[in-house]
Design a protein around this motif. Structure first.
Motif, PDB file in Angstrom:
ATOM      1  N   ALA A 183      31.299  83.369  47.508  1.00  0.00           N
ATOM      2  CA  ALA A 183      31.652  84.615  47.391  1.00  0.00           C
ATOM      3  C   ALA A 183      31.175  85.355  48.351  1.00  0.00           C
ATOM      4  N   PHE A 184      30.028  85.253  48.790  1.00  0.00           N
ATOM      5  CA  PHE A 184      28.955  86.118  50.095  1.00  0.00           C
ATOM      6  C   PHE A 184      29.888  85.927  51.327  1.00  0.00           C
ATOM      7  N   GLN A 185      30.730  84.586  51.434  1.00  0.00           N
ATOM      8  CA  GLN A 185      30.981  84.151  52.845  1.00  0.00           C
ATOM      9  C   GLN A 185      32.381  84.772  52.998  1.00  0.00           C
ATOM     10  N   LYS A 186      33.260  85.470  52.143  1.00  0.00           N
ATOM     11  CA  LYS A 186      34.449  85.839  52.220  1.00  0.00           C
ATOM     12  C   LYS A 186      34.581  87.042  53.291  1.00  0.00           C
ATOM     13  N   PRO A 187      35.634  86.680  54.229  1.00  0.00           N
ATOM     14  CA  PRO A 187      35.562  87.762  55.472  1.00  0.00           C
ATOM     15  C   PRO A 187      36.112  89.052  55.037  1.00  0.00           C
ATOM     16  N   VAL A 188      35.832  90.239  55.498  1.00  0.00           N
ATOM     17  CA  VAL A 188      36.076  91.676  55.162  1.00  0.00           C
ATOM     18  C   VAL A 188      36.201  92.479  56.470  1.00  0.00           C
ATOM     19  N   SER A 189      36.750  93.321  56.580  1.00  0.00           N
ATOM     20  CA  SER A 189      37.032  94.515  57.546  1.00  0.00           C
ATOM     21  C   SER A 189      36.549  95.789  56.887  1.00  0.00           C
ATOM     22  N   LEU A 190      35.811  96.694  57.393  1.00  0.00           N
ATOM     23  CA  LEU A 190      35.549  97.826  56.406  1.00  0.00           C
ATOM     24  C   LEU A 190      35.390  98.815  57.599  1.00  0.00           C
ATOM     25  N   GLU A 202      31.981  99.727  46.103  1.00  0.00           N
ATOM     26  CA  GLU A 202      33.162  99.541  45.411  1.00  0.00           C
ATOM     27  C   GLU A 202      34.234  98.709  46.192  1.00  0.00           C
ATOM     28  N   ALA A 203      34.173  99.170  47.591  1.00  0.00           N
ATOM     29  CA  ALA A 203      35.190  98.258  48.325  1.00  0.00           C
ATOM     30  C   ALA A 203      34.774  96.994  48.497  1.00  0.00           C
ATOM     31  N   LEU A 204      33.353  96.608  48.548  1.00  0.00           N
ATOM     32  CA  LEU A 204      33.009  95.264  48.659  1.00  0.00           C
ATOM     33  C   LEU A 204      33.194  94.466  47.495  1.00  0.00           C
ATOM     34  N   VAL A 205      33.027  95.220  46.144  1.00  0.00           N
ATOM     35  CA  VAL A 205      33.410  94.357  45.035  1.00  0.00           C
ATOM     36  C   VAL A 205      34.939  94.303  44.876  1.00  0.00           C
ATOM     37  N   ARG A 206      35.929  94.895  45.407  1.00  0.00           N
ATOM     38  CA  ARG A 206      37.162  94.606  45.291  1.00  0.00           C
ATOM     39  C   ARG A 206      37.523  93.370  46.238  1.00  0.00           C
ATOM     40  N   SER A 208      35.478  91.021  47.339  1.00  0.00           N
ATOM     41  CA  SER A 208      34.417  89.698  46.878  1.00  0.00           C
ATOM     42  C   SER A 208      34.405  89.325  45.706  1.00  0.00           C
ATOM     43  N   ASN A 209      34.750  90.244  44.632  1.00  0.00           N
ATOM     44  CA  ASN A 209      34.481  90.034  43.221  1.00  0.00           C
ATOM     45  C   ASN A 209      32.896  89.971  42.724  1.00  0.00           C
ATOM     46  N   LEU A 210      32.244  90.608  43.682  1.00  0.00           N
ATOM     47  CA  LEU A 210      30.746  90.497  43.424  1.00  0.00           C
ATOM     48  C   LEU A 210      30.269  91.705  42.486  1.00  0.00           C
ATOM     49  N   ASN A 211      29.131  91.353  41.685  1.00  0.00           N
ATOM     50  CA  ASN A 211      28.686  92.341  40.661  1.00  0.00           C
ATOM     51  C   ASN A 211      27.401  92.752  41.632  1.00  0.00           C
ATOM     52  N   PHE A 212      27.468  94.084  41.587  1.00  0.00           N
ATOM     53  CA  PHE A 212      26.186  95.032  42.080  1.00  0.00           C
ATOM     54  C   PHE A 212      25.303  95.802  40.937  1.00  0.00           C
ATOM     55  N   VAL A 213      24.317  95.540  40.990  1.00  0.00           N
ATOM     56  CA  VAL A 213      23.271  96.518  40.205  1.00  0.00           C
ATOM     57  C   VAL A 213      22.446  97.157  40.890  1.00  0.00           C
ATOM     58  N   PHE A 214      22.364  98.595  40.515  1.00  0.00           N
ATOM     59  CA  PHE A 214      21.680  99.652  41.461  1.00  0.00           C
ATOM     60  C   PHE A 214      20.248 100.005  40.328  1.00  0.00           C
ATOM     61  N   ASN A 254      26.832  85.361  41.875  1.00  0.00           N
ATOM     62  CA  ASN A 254      27.711  86.564  42.215  1.00  0.00           C
ATOM     63  C   ASN A 254      27.277  87.885  41.894  1.00  0.00           C
ATOM     64  N   SER A 255      26.029  87.957  41.672  1.00  0.00           N
ATOM     65  CA  SER A 255      25.293  89.240  41.307  1.00  0.00           C
ATOM     66  C   SER A 255      23.930  89.702  42.244  1.00  0.00           C
ATOM     67  N   VAL A 256      24.077  90.955  42.384  1.00  0.00           N
ATOM     68  CA  VAL A 256      22.930  91.474  43.459  1.00  0.00           C
ATOM     69  C   VAL A 256      22.584  92.457  43.077  1.00  0.00           C
ATOM     70  N   LEU A 257      20.930  92.590  42.875  1.00  0.00           N
ATOM     71  CA  LEU A 257      20.480  93.841  42.570  1.00  0.00           C
ATOM     72  C   LEU A 257      19.998  94.683  43.958  1.00  0.00           C
TER      73      LEU A 257
END
Length: 726
Positions: A183-190, A202-206, A208-214, A254-257
């Protein structure tokens, strides 16, 4: 009548022979049988014979002693056999040998260690197979984890060290210290301008489907301006975290703090590990100083008795420490110095002339001690008989004294060889305290050969040697006051520093002592005449000459085994976080972070390449390499398509220098992302020496996002010249 010999004289040899025959007759036949079996290397059968004999004669001390000697011999051979089988990874046979050792000596102290080593060896062999399979699949971090577990238990494991070098070559220096999930290796352009941190994630979540905890202290409304094209989610996240003074902690695949990069938050969220590292060759104190300076370890403890180090820090720092120790924990070089010291001495003595009498007597021949004056008419002159002696004497001699020591010395260590004797010298001390008191003491004077050497082994197998040679000898004995004894010695010494190749012999000569003496004895005045003097005396010519020659030959036993280049170049993180993940991007990625100033924009997709565009693939190779050298082949393009192809070469003259999945003899596949670049490395085999080879590219194809397949044109020359072997 012949006199008979005494009874005791006849009885002694007869009694000795009788005792010998009695001992032979009394010896147990099992002893002879066991000795024959031992000479035939049938130790188990010999042990069985002795055991059976002891059961019938348990009080026989000879049988008991023979069995003990046999058991010691069996134990020594079994231990050597176990070591050899273990090094050859023949674990089942080694286990059988251990069982035999247990039957011979159930209380042997090495049994427990052998059981542990065999079980550990089997486990390490399985880990090594898994690591090689993971490397072939391209899972470098997982393969490195397997290697790390092996080297922790056995730092000198040859297979693990080899695999570690292959992993280091396959991984670029800028790679992340940990391998993330797909999931971390998917290519994106922002592309954002003055967007909030919340919108970016939120754009990264859409994407890559990753979960971010702040963390509660993360400012979600912080403004972000950036432009990222053709980057992975991992690269995008690293760029954002670096510019916003944030850090991350992976919770699962697939989860990052996300939390602030401050010292307090680091202590709160970062996971720490404790690792015990056993050092084989390096000094633990010096390693401690290096680790504190380079890796900035938080907690560290050393034990000089066991030469171990315990570190406690983040996993990234601990991995950095392990790699640093692996690069310096190497055996020291050793050299065997073959030294020959030769003393050549020659002496020659020539004596020629007439030896005249030294005194003349006048008086009565054969008279007593008192002679009356009235007998003066009988006085006669007389001299010793013979009156005149002719001396013709010549002598010569040659003496060769040879010392040939062989010294094995570690690098930069001093060694001394001393051959000779210690001569006692007495010293007396007289004290006057009302009465005379004399105290004597003895000291010893070293006379003979002294040789001091200190080698320094270079990486090119040259040896720099500091040599100090001293040869001394006794010349005369001197008697001092109070009958004390002293000695007059002659000394020749030299010191130098020389550099020799492995196996080169250097001769140091010229320490010459040349002594030439001439003496005459005879009639005063006449015996000193140049030619006629030999008629009136004896002239003696003495010539002594000695020379000391030193021959020294270094033979390198073990030089420094340099680790692979991948172990000497390590990603060190940054100054605040040694060993942390790198913020560098792949060459094909494009990134820009601007200054805040306008409204936020939504993510913009990558622009599509024209369907009728032609892909230009550029090929670059190293034009000339030495025999056995490596050839760097670079393929790259600047289009928006993905490109596949195969590198074509002569498999009998060239071979891959690194493991590439899917590579076969003469062909090496490669894939390029849009605007991608890749470097492949080939090694010139001995058959390529003096040849001009061609490296080509075949099976080329390009593909776009919507299934386009434009043509691919190759540009560049693949000719490479390999120098002839010297």
């Amino acid at each position: 009548m012949r006199k008979p010999y005494p009874m005791s004289t006849l009885a002694r040899p007869s009694l000795a022979a009788a005792l010998l025959l009695l001992l032979v007759a009394c010896a147990n036949p099992a002893l002879r049988q066991s000795e024959e079996l031992i000479r035939a290397y049938q130790l188990n059968q010999a042990d069985t014979v002795l055991a059976e004999a002891l059961r019938t004669a348990p009080a026989d001390q000879q049988l008991r002693a023979a069995q003990l000697r046999l058991h010691e011999q069996m134990k020594s051979r079994l231990i050597v056999q176990i070591e050899g089988l273990r090094l050859a990874s023949r674990w089942d046979e080694a286990q059988q040998a251990v069982q035999q050792l247990r039957e011979v000596d159930a209380k042997n102290p090495r049994l427990a260690s052998f059981d542990t080593e065999i079980e550990r060896g089997r486990r390490q062999e399985q880990r090594l197979k898994q690591g090689r399979q993971l490397l072939r699949e391209g899972k470098l971090a997982a393969a490195e984890a397997q290697v790390r577990e092996i080297l922790i238990e056995s730092p000198g494991h040859a297979g693990a060290r080899q695999l570690q070098g292959q992993i280091a070559q396959a991984r670029p220096l800028e790679a992340s210290s940990s391998e993330l999930g797909p999931a971390f290796q998917k290519p994106v352009s922002l592309e954002f301008r003055d967007a909030t941190l919340r919108q970016v994630f939120e754009a990264l979540v859409r994407a890559s489907n990753l979960n971010f905890v702040f963390d509660k202290d993360v400012r979600a409304d912080a403004k972000v301006t950036l432009s990222l094209k053709n980057v992975s989610v991992d690269e995008a996240m690293r760029i954002i975290l670096t510019t916003q003074q944030l850090d991350r902690k992976l919770l699962n695949d697939n989860s990052v703090l996300i939390f602030p990069n401050s010292q307090g938050k680091q202590r709160e969220h970062q996971e720490l590990v404790t690792r015990t590292l056993y050092l084989t060759n390096a000094d633990v104190k010096q390693v401690q100083a290096m680790v504190r300076t380079i890796a900035k370890v938080r907690d560290i403890h050393i034990d000089e008795r066991l030469n171990l180090m315990v570190v406690r820090d983040t996993p990234e720092v601990v991995r950095l420490v392990e790699k640093l120790i692996a690069s310096i924990d190497l055996p020291e070089p050793e050299v065997m110095l073959e030294v020959e010291v030769l003393e050549i001495a020659s002496d020659r003595v020539d004596a020629l002339g007439l030896d005249w009498p030294e005194q003349v007597n006048f008086g009565l021949i054969g008279g007593g001690a008192t002679v009356p004056l009235s007998a003066h008419r009988g006085f006669r002159a007389s001299i010793a008989n013979p009156a005149l002696t002719a001396t013709l004497k010549g002598s010569s001699g040659d003496v060769n004294l040879l010392a040939n020591p062989k010294i094995r010395v570690r690098n930069r260590e001093k060694a001394r060889v001393q051959i000779g004797q210690k001569v006692p010298v007495f010293t007396t001390t007289t004290n006057f305290n009302g009465q005379t008191q004399v105290a004597a003491s003895v000291s010893y004077l070293d006379v003979g050969l002294k040789l001091d050497v200190e080698p320094t082994i270079q990486l090119d197998n040259d040896v720099v040697i500091k040599v100090g040679l001293e040869v001394s000898s006794l010349l005369d004995k001197v008697t001092g006051p109070g009958d004390t004894t002293a000695y007059k010695t002659g000394t020749r010494q030299t010191s130098t520093t020389l550099r020799l190749n492995d196996g080169e012999t250097q001769i140091l000569a010229g320490l010459i002592n040349d002594e030439d003496r001439r003496s005459s004895a005879g009639v005063p005045g006449l015996s000193a005449m140049p030619l006629l003097g030999r008629l009136f005396g004896v002239q003696t010519d003495t010539r002594n000459k000695t020379e000391v020659i030193l021959l020294i030959t270094p033979r390198v036993v073990r030089n420094l085994a340099l680790p692979d280049a991948g172990l000497t170049q390590l990603a060190g993180g940054n100054d605040a976080s040694p060993g942390a993940f790198s913020s560098l991007l792949r060459p094909s990625a494009r990134a820009a972070v601007g200054i805040s100033g306008s409204a936020a924009a939504a993510p913009r997709p990558v622009a599509e390449a024209p369907a009728n565009a032609e892909v230009l693939l550029k090929l670059e190779v190293t034009p000339q390499v030495p025999a056995g050298g490596t050839i760097s082949v670079t393929v790259r393009h600047d289009s928006g398509f993905a490109v596949k192809g195969e590198l074509e070469y002569d498999g009998s003259r060239l071979a891959p220098a690194q493991i590439v999945p899917g590579a076969v003899a003469g062909r090496m596949p490669f894939e390029l992302t849009p605007r991608g670049e890749r470097a492949l490395v080939l090694r010139a085999l001995p058959a390529a020496s003096g040849q001009v080879l061609n490296i080509g590219v075949g099976a080329l194809s390009a593909s776009g996002v919507n299934g386009e397949a434009p043509p691919v044109r190759l540009e560049g020359s693949g000719l490479v010249s390999v120098e002839a072997a010297k």
